[in-house]
Design an enzyme around this catalytic site. Sequence first.
Site, PDB file in Angstrom:
ATOM      1  N   ARG A 228       4.230   9.449  20.843  1.00 21.06           N
ATOM      2  CA  ARG A 228       5.179   8.343  20.676  1.00 21.06           C
ATOM      3  C   ARG A 228       6.275   8.689  19.672  1.00 21.06           C
ATOM      4  O   ARG A 228       7.427   8.317  19.842  1.00 21.06           O
ATOM      5  CB  ARG A 228       4.428   7.071  20.225  1.00 21.06           C
ATOM      6  CG  ARG A 228       3.863   6.290  21.394  1.00 21.06           C
ATOM      7  CD  ARG A 228       2.841   5.287  20.929  1.00 21.06           C
ATOM      8  NE  ARG A 228       1.565   5.946  20.620  1.00 21.06           N
ATOM      9  CZ  ARG A 228       0.553   5.333  20.014  1.00 21.06           C
ATOM     10  NH1 ARG A 228       0.674   4.078  19.644  1.00 21.06           N
ATOM     11  NH2 ARG A 228      -0.577   5.989  19.803  1.00 21.06           N
TER      12      ARG A 228
ATOM     13  N   ARG B 205      -9.225   1.662  17.507  1.00 20.52           N
ATOM     14  CA  ARG B 205     -10.467   2.026  18.194  1.00 20.52           C
ATOM     15  C   ARG B 205     -10.928   3.379  17.681  1.00 20.52           C
ATOM     16  O   ARG B 205     -10.184   4.108  17.025  1.00 20.52           O
ATOM     17  CB  ARG B 205     -10.266   2.043  19.711  1.00 20.52           C
ATOM     18  CG  ARG B 205      -9.093   2.897  20.168  1.00 20.52           C
ATOM     19  CD  ARG B 205      -8.948   2.922  21.696  1.00 20.52           C
ATOM     20  NE  ARG B 205      -7.691   3.533  22.085  1.00 20.52           N
ATOM     21  CZ  ARG B 205      -6.590   2.861  22.412  1.00 20.52           C
ATOM     22  NH1 ARG B 205      -6.589   1.543  22.416  1.00 20.52           N
ATOM     23  NH2 ARG B 205      -5.483   3.501  22.739  1.00 20.52           N
TER      24      ARG B 205
ATOM     25  N   GLU C 190     -15.938   3.198   5.976  1.00 24.06           N
ATOM     26  CA  GLU C 190     -14.846   2.225   5.816  1.00 24.06           C
ATOM     27  C   GLU C 190     -13.692   2.656   6.722  1.00 24.06           C
ATOM     28  O   GLU C 190     -13.280   3.822   6.696  1.00 24.06           O
ATOM     29  CB  GLU C 190     -14.369   2.196   4.356  1.00 24.06           C
ATOM     30  CG  GLU C 190     -15.397   1.668   3.385  1.00 24.06           C
ATOM     31  CD  GLU C 190     -15.764   0.206   3.626  1.00 24.06           C
ATOM     32  OE1 GLU C 190     -14.888  -0.573   4.058  1.00 24.06           O
ATOM     33  OE2 GLU C 190     -16.936  -0.154   3.383  1.00 24.06           O
TER      34      GLU C 190
ATOM     35  N   HIS D  56       3.657  16.824  18.307  1.00 26.56           N
ATOM     36  CA  HIS D  56       2.445  17.557  17.900  1.00 26.56           C
ATOM     37  C   HIS D  56       2.800  18.593  16.824  1.00 26.56           C
ATOM     38  O   HIS D  56       2.089  18.763  15.842  1.00 26.56           O
ATOM     39  CB  HIS D  56       1.804  18.260  19.098  1.00 26.56           C
ATOM     40  CG  HIS D  56       1.284  17.309  20.145  1.00 26.56           C
ATOM     41  ND1 HIS D  56       0.445  16.270  19.848  1.00 26.56           N
ATOM     42  CD2 HIS D  56       1.474  17.257  21.497  1.00 26.56           C
ATOM     43  CE1 HIS D  56       0.147  15.607  20.971  1.00 26.56           C
ATOM     44  NE2 HIS D  56       0.767  16.190  21.980  1.00 26.56           N
TER      45      HIS D  56
ATOM     46  N   ASN E 102      -9.242  14.350  26.110  1.00 27.57           N
ATOM     47  CA  ASN E 102      -7.875  14.891  26.153  1.00 27.57           C
ATOM     48  C   ASN E 102      -7.702  15.994  27.190  1.00 27.57           C
ATOM     49  O   ASN E 102      -6.576  16.335  27.567  1.00 27.57           O
ATOM     50  CB  ASN E 102      -7.428  15.396  24.770  1.00 27.57           C
ATOM     51  CG  ASN E 102      -7.156  14.307  23.765  1.00 27.57           C
ATOM     52  OD1 ASN E 102      -7.298  14.493  22.560  1.00 27.57           O
ATOM     53  ND2 ASN E 102      -6.755  13.129  24.241  1.00 27.57           N
TER      54      ASN E 102
ATOM     55  N   ARG F 212       6.917  15.532  24.068  1.00 27.47           N
ATOM     56  CA  ARG F 212       5.746  15.167  23.257  1.00 27.47           C
ATOM     57  C   ARG F 212       5.291  16.295  22.326  1.00 27.47           C
ATOM     58  O   ARG F 212       4.855  16.059  21.209  1.00 27.47           O
ATOM     59  CB  ARG F 212       4.587  14.769  24.180  1.00 27.47           C
ATOM     60  CG  ARG F 212       4.835  13.475  24.941  1.00 27.47           C
ATOM     61  CD  ARG F 212       3.700  13.223  25.947  1.00 27.47           C
ATOM     62  NE  ARG F 212       2.406  13.184  25.300  1.00 27.47           N
ATOM     63  CZ  ARG F 212       1.882  12.107  24.723  1.00 27.47           C
ATOM     64  NH1 ARG F 212       2.535  10.964  24.743  1.00 27.47           N
ATOM     65  NH2 ARG F 212       0.702  12.159  24.146  1.00 27.47           N
TER      66      ARG F 212
ATOM     67  N   ASP G 211      -3.127  10.134  15.299  1.00 27.08           N
ATOM     68  CA  ASP G 211      -2.654   9.613  16.574  1.00 27.08           C
ATOM     69  C   ASP G 211      -1.185   9.216  16.466  1.00 27.08           C
ATOM     70  O   ASP G 211      -0.712   8.827  15.395  1.00 27.08           O
ATOM     71  CB  ASP G 211      -3.516   8.397  16.968  1.00 27.08           C
ATOM     72  CG  ASP G 211      -3.408   8.073  18.443  1.00 27.08           C
ATOM     73  OD1 ASP G 211      -2.860   8.903  19.210  1.00 27.08           O
ATOM     74  OD2 ASP G 211      -3.862   6.981  18.843  1.00 27.08           O
ATOM     75  N   GLY G 212      -0.476   9.329  17.597  1.00 28.25           N
ATOM     76  CA  GLY G 212       0.909   8.861  17.649  1.00 28.25           C
ATOM     77  C   GLY G 212       1.949   9.975  17.693  1.00 28.25           C
ATOM     78  O   GLY G 212       3.139   9.705  17.604  1.00 28.25           O
TER      79      GLY G 212
HETATM   80  C1  IPE Z   1      -7.797  10.255  20.014  1.00 28.64           C
HETATM   81  O1  IPE Z   1      -6.485  10.010  20.341  1.00 28.64           O
HETATM   82  C2  IPE Z   1      -8.058  11.727  20.040  1.00 28.64           C
HETATM   83  C3  IPE Z   1      -7.364  12.533  19.048  1.00 28.64           C
HETATM   84  C4  IPE Z   1      -6.610  12.072  18.083  1.00 28.64           C
HETATM   85  C5  IPE Z   1      -7.567  13.933  19.163  1.00 28.64           C
HETATM   86  P1  IPE Z   1      -6.077   9.600  21.826  1.00 28.64           P
HETATM   87  O2  IPE Z   1      -4.629   9.291  21.793  1.00 28.64           O
HETATM   88  O3  IPE Z   1      -6.512  10.643  22.768  1.00 28.64           O
HETATM   89  O4  IPE Z   1      -6.974   8.301  22.053  1.00 28.64           O
HETATM   90  P2  IPE Z   1      -6.783   7.073  23.043  1.00 28.64           P
HETATM   91  O5  IPE Z   1      -6.642   7.635  24.410  1.00 28.64           O
HETATM   92  O6  IPE Z   1      -5.565   6.345  22.614  1.00 28.64           O
HETATM   93  O7  IPE Z   1      -8.025   6.260  22.852  1.00 28.64           O
HETATM   94  C1  IPE Z   2      -2.495  12.532  18.881  1.00 29.22           C
HETATM   95  O1  IPE Z   2      -1.268  12.119  19.358  1.00 29.22           O
HETATM   96  C2  IPE Z   2      -2.775  13.998  19.095  1.00 29.22           C
HETATM   97  C3  IPE Z   2      -3.717  14.264  20.193  1.00 29.22           C
HETATM   98  C4  IPE Z   2      -4.438  13.382  20.811  1.00 29.22           C
HETATM   99  C5  IPE Z   2      -3.826  15.660  20.605  1.00 29.22           C
HETATM  100  P1  IPE Z   2      -1.093  11.616  20.839  1.00 29.22           P
HETATM  101  O2  IPE Z   2      -0.727  12.771  21.699  1.00 29.22           O
HETATM  102  O3  IPE Z   2      -2.283  10.861  21.290  1.00 29.22           O
HETATM  103  O4  IPE Z   2       0.141  10.650  20.702  1.00 29.22           O
HETATM  104  P2  IPE Z   2       0.347   9.255  21.415  1.00 29.22           P
HETATM  105  O5  IPE Z   2      -0.851   8.429  21.102  1.00 29.22           O
HETATM  106  O6  IPE Z   2       0.491   9.521  22.874  1.00 29.22           O
HETATM  107  O7  IPE Z   2       1.593   8.713  20.800  1.00 29.22           O
HETATM  108 MG    MG Z   3      -2.820   8.915  21.275  1.00 29.15          MG
END
Ligand code: IPE
Ligand code: IPE
Ligand code: MG
Length: 267
Positions: free
Chosen positions: A38, A208, A221, A51, A82, A47, A34-35
């Site tokens: 951002r 989460r 864990e 990725h 997503n 964005r 995740d992230g």
């Molecule tokens: C969880 O990340 C799903 C994946 C990493 C594929 P999200 O960024 O979609 O989750 P939320 O919306 O913050 O819970």
């Molecule tokens: C995780 O990064 C990858 C996917 C969910 C596909 P995000 O796209 O959720 O990145 P943030 O959380 O918006 O930074």
């Molecule tokens: Mg995310």
Amino acid sequence: MRKIGTGQEALSDDQLQALVNRDGLPRHVAIIMDGNGRWAEMRGLPRIVGHREGIHSVRDAVKVCRELGIYALTIYAFSIENWQRPQDEVKELMTLLEGYLQKEMSALMEHRIRFKTIGRIHRLPESVVHWVRQAESATSANDKMVLTLALSYGGRAEIVDAMLKLYDDLQKGLFPKESVDEALVGQYLNTADLPDPDLMIRTSGETRLSNFLLWQMAYTELYFTPTLWPDFRRRDFLQALIDYQQRERRFGRVKNRIRPRRVVRQG
Ligand code: IPE
Ligand code: IPE
Ligand code: MG
């Protein structure tokens, strides 16, 4: 969250790796990467750049697992939720995924890594489904490691699908109702051939599960780090393993300790 000032910052990659106890490795690591968004937004970039950058971290994670002998790595790449993202982002993610599958094939074969997916794959664009199936069948005999991508995946959807299938089999009289137990339910999940994750890593500071492996993570864990996924590289993975190895997994039992000596009453 990741501990601040563990003293590991000054160590080289090799020194860090030496701190990992080869006898206490997780058999299965699950990752919520995740992230990415951002990471890109902080740099004023679209964005999708985040990725794309995140793919390097996926490669690092696979490499560390393969080198250390961690049998299973499951990566949450696209959740069922997503699909609600802007169409452009979904489209770009699918293109990226297709490219990843095509590019990674030779490395997966070379390192004898089996590729598999979990999730409602049929919802993915046809060309992605094609490459997913191609990668799954080409690598099916590889025996050193299993890399699973969760795509169009939701833990609750998986449980619903499992329940429907189990109900069908009950109706067909394949087994009596009394034989339904946790092990049998596990056999109906997408992960039937995998051990439950021992360690789950989520990057980006969110704490989460976001509908990931809900059944399977009953005793996993959990490791949360503020590091954004594109920055989560080899060292960060090693640090997560070291943290995991300092934990005591009790599974509801009492702490493992030496039996207390019998007190001899005086007088
Ligand atoms: C969880 O990340 C799903 C994946 C990493 C594929 P999200 O960024 O979609 O989750 P939320 O919306 O913050 O819970
Ligand atoms: C995780 O990064 C990858 C996917 C969910 C596909 P995000 O796209 O959720 O990145 P943030 O959380 O918006 O930074
Ligand atoms: Mg995310």
